[in-house]
Design a protein around this motif. Structure first.
Motif: not given
Length: 804
Positions: A222-245
């Motif tokens: 019963g999960v609902k997948n979508g864009a990551s919360p801003e705090w997680m996406a921000k940390r991943l993008k900062a180190i060169g990881q592309k947020p996916i879902s």
């Protein structure tokens, strides 16, 4: 390993500034490769409001904007479709450098209209891939403020080089633990949530316990997948990881944060139980990188009843990956053996962040906690109901106990660290320390010291610690590698004794002689490919865990490396290549010291004096071999020439030099054309190998060598021509002549070979120059006649007759 300063501080409570943290990382052995602060390159870009937006008079797709960036209205030409009056965005002032392409902004005219700067998109600022329009900020964003400061981008990204033995530092938490142990803060406790599962867990199994000893999993429905919360996406993008879902990003986040790789499957794509087993010949998997890989029985895979869904511990499959349509997931948290991961990754030439961690060895005791943390984040960010956990297999967690005495720190490293400080360091790194500290007492009025004796329990995340020297290293690096004193070794009075061995001295002489003869030294890898090894007879040492398939076999010959080097030189226009190398050849149970060389291209360049360019010949190789053997101390005068060189050389244009029929000191000659072609070389290529370990060592007499005393009388030379069968080797005749009178004859050399008129068919004439050295008095005629007779008699034993 990259992380941001703010990310580090989620695990480390510290007041230390960035320079102090960077210095601390280096001092404890975590080399800082670089630091980048996104705010620095974004400093010229400010928040601005679009006051007006009018059509461009000369271009339908452009607009003329009036922009206020805090210093008054400026006119800007913009082509973004979302540009409009009232929009608040990011403005690059004149002189700013656009991060994505390095373009310097300046006042310019666009289709005849003046433009002062640029309204920017996310891609232009390297903050994302969105380039459909300019950045749109909230209406309350403060106009005129530096965008990076307002957006919280003033967060330095630290890049640390992690050595292969420090698997615990492949997560931000491990680095924070080290810094806390070094006194740069306090390590925050890790919070492991309690997961109350509903219903039975997934059906998972293990059929390959060698590759995957433990496999834990849980489903969340019963999960609902979508864009990551801003705090997680921000940390991943900062180190060169592309947020996916969100689902995918959770696994990446935990891997970087805690050093624990996981994988999420779309439960709807799985058919039957999920099994960790060996691959089957011919099985294929379309990986998440879009490439198809063929697995085999040496690899561990995760598969269901129908297909392979995961190259175990390296990369998941595209078919079962989580998508925006995923509603039910299976979370995998498994332990894969480092050796199996390394072999699989090398065979498939497949690298990933997960492989880099499993290959070093992740914490086998963190499976339950890792699964619980992942489940918590999935349910917290995507909703859903978790099941109970299913645990297949047993993690390889065994207590490792090391006996340690604190005095060993000073004995090994020369750093005097107090016992209580050593205990505190080890415990802060996760080691369990038990035992008695040093005690002092008096017996019969005399002080007696009982040294400390500790038993140290190694934490599960430190598989690199095996003995007490490793504990000394831990203490010293936390104290600071800069604290290790530079202490010169004690030097005994008097003349220093020679430290080089006889073998090293031989190699030095050979190296200097080769260089003096115009050869350039090459230093090649001791590893070659199986194909290269097969070309020179095959290798006997094959590495079980090679760096690559091109470096898989310990070299049985130095020729492959030299031939590759020769080709590279000739590909770059070198007309003449003269290379040599001193190294080891590897065979079962032994290593053989060897000196080898390769001569390729032109021996003499073409010119108006020489005409055509002259290539190297087998005789050039023989001359080099003899010179190097002489430098190595071989009895060159006693060497015998044979024609049986290895298959690497051209039959009939190669040979060996031996002491007797069995002791081969060297082989030389023209390279076999097929071998030269395999290494991309054209034209004649000659080579030679000197087997230094086969050269007999000189006997130590215990006396000084007698001073050189040149003979007082001139030598006498006599020429002899013998007719022999054409099958008789010239070398055999020369040796027979030289040995006819060892006291008087000091040298003999062949100077002519003739076959033709005056010599019977099937025979040849060999002319030999003999050098006679008188001793205290000149030779009499009778003595010369007697020596000549002995020479003729020696030749007759080979079937030779004195030519009339």
């Amino acid at each position: 390993m990259k992380f941001t300063l703010s990310w580090l501080k989620t695990h480390l409570t510290t007041d230390a500034d960035l320079p102090t943290i960077l210095k601390g990382l280096t001092n404890i052995g975590l080399e800082v490769e670089g630091v980048e602060n996104p705010a620095e390159k974004l400093a010229p870009f400010r928040i601005a409001k679009v006051l007006t937006a009018d059509p461009h008079p000369q271009a339908d797709k452009l607009q003329v904007l009036t922009v206020d960036a805090g210093d008054g209205a400026l006119q800007v030409v913009c082509g973004a479709p979302n540009a409009r009056a009232g929009l608040v965005g990011v403005f690059g002032t004149e002189g700013a450098v656009v991060p994505v392409n390095g373009m310097v902004l300046k006042k310019t005219a666009i289709r005849g209209v003046e433009s002062n700067g640029m309204m920017c998109s996310f891609r232009e600022l390297e903050l994302g891939e969105d380039h459909d329009g300019i950045i749109e900020l909230t209406a309350d964003a403060p106009v005129g403020q530096v965008y990076a400061v307002w957006a919280g981008l003033d967060d330095p990204v630290i890049d640390v080089s992690i050595t292969p033995n420090r698997q615990d530092c492949m997560g931000v938490r491990g680095i924070a633990r080290d810094l806390a142990a070094a006194g740069l803060g306090t390590l925050n406790p890790i919070i492991v949530p309690e997961i109350i599962g509903v219903g039975v867990g997934p059906d998972i199994r293990i059929e390959d316990a060698d590759g995957c000893p433990a496999f834990f999993a849980r489903t969340v429905k019963g999960v609902k997948n979508g864009a990551s919360p801003e705090w997680m996406a921000k940390r991943l993008k900062a180190i060169g990881q592309k947020p996916i879902s969100t689902l995918v990003d959770i696994t990446n986040y935990i891997m970087i944060d805690l050093g624990r790789p996981l994988h999420v499957y779309d439960l709807a794509t799985l058919k039957g139980p999920l099994t960790a087993r060996r691959g089957k010949p011919g099985e294929e998997v379309l990986a998440l990188n879009g490439k198809t890989y063929t697995v085999d029985e040496t690899m561990t895979v995760i598969a269901d009843d129908e297909a392979v869904h995961d190259i175990g511990g390296i990369m998941g499959g595209e078919h079962s990956g989580a998508t925006e349509c995923t509603t039910d997931v299976l979370i995998e948290c498994a332990y894969f053996t480092p050796e199996r991961i390394a072999v699989t990754g090398q065979k498939l030439a497949l690298t990933s962040d997960a492989r880099g961690r499993f290959e070093r060895g992740v914490d086998p005791a963190f499976l339950d906690d890792g699964l619980s943390i992942a489940t918590y984040l999935v349910t917290e960010l995507c909703g859903g109901t978790p099941s109970e956990a299913t645990r297949a297999g047993t993690p390889p967690v065994a207590d490792k106990i090391v006996t340690y005495e604190p005095s060993q720190c000073f004995a090994l490293a020369g750093v005097d660290v107090a016992e209580d400080e050593q205990r505190q360091i080890l415990e802060s790194l996760g080691f369990g320390v038990e035992g008695n500290d040093a005690t002092f007492s008096y017996e019969d009025g005399m002080p007696v010291t009982t040294p400390a004796n500790w038993t140290v329990k190694v934490p599960s995340w430190r598989r690199d610690v095996d003995g007490w020297p490793d504990l000394v290293e831990e203490v010293v690096r936390i104290v600071g590698l800069d604290q290790v004193p530079s202490t010169p070794l004690p030097r005994a009075p008097g003349v220093a004794k020679a430290t080089a061995t006889s073998e090293q001295l031989v190699e030095r002489r050979v190296r200097r002689t080769a260089a003096a003869r115009g050869l350039a030294e090459a230093i090649n890898w001791s590893f070659i490919s199986e194909k290269e090894a097969a070309a020179v007879g095959g290798g006997e040492w094959t590495l079980a865990n090679p760096i690559s398939e091109e470096l898989k076999v310990m070299r049985p010959s130095l020729l492959p490396g030299l031939l590759s080097a020769a080709r590279r030189n000739m590909d770059r226009g070198a007309a003449s290549v003269r290379l040599f190398e001193l190294g080891r050849r590897y065979f079962t149970g032994k290593e053989r010291a060897t000196a080898s060389f390769v001569l390729a291209g032109e021996k003499v360049a073409r010119g108006w004096q020489t005409g055509k360019a002259q290539p190297f010949t087998a005789y050039d190789a023989k001359a080099e071999v003899i010179a190097l053997l002489a430098a190595a101390g071989a009895p060159v005068a006693n060497l015998q020439s044979f024609g049986e060189a290895s298959a690497a050389y051209h039959p009939g244009q190669s040979g060996t030099l031996r002491l007797g029929p069995k002791t081969v000191l060297a082989e030389f000659g023209l390279l076999h054309p097929s071998l030269a072609k395999q290494f991309g070389l054209t034209g004649p290529v000659v080579a030679g190998e000197i087997f230094l370990d086969a050269i007999p060592a000189k006997r130590a007499s215990g006396f000084m060598r007698a001073p050189y005393a040149p003979p007082a009388l001139q030598p006498v030379k006599r020429d002899f021509a013998f007719v022999v069968d054409e099958a008789v080797e010239a070398d055999a005749l020369v040796r027979a002549v030289r040995n006819a009178d060892k006291k008087a004859i000091v040298d003999a050399r062949l100077f002519d070979v003739f076959a033709g008129p005056g010599v019977d068919e099937g025979s040849k004439s060999l002319a030999v120059e003999v050098t006679l050295q008188p001793g205290e008095k000149s030779f009499s005629q009778e003595e010369l006649d007697a020596i000549s007779a002995s020479i003729v008699k020696a030749a007759e034993k080979l079937g030779g007759t004195l030519r009339a």
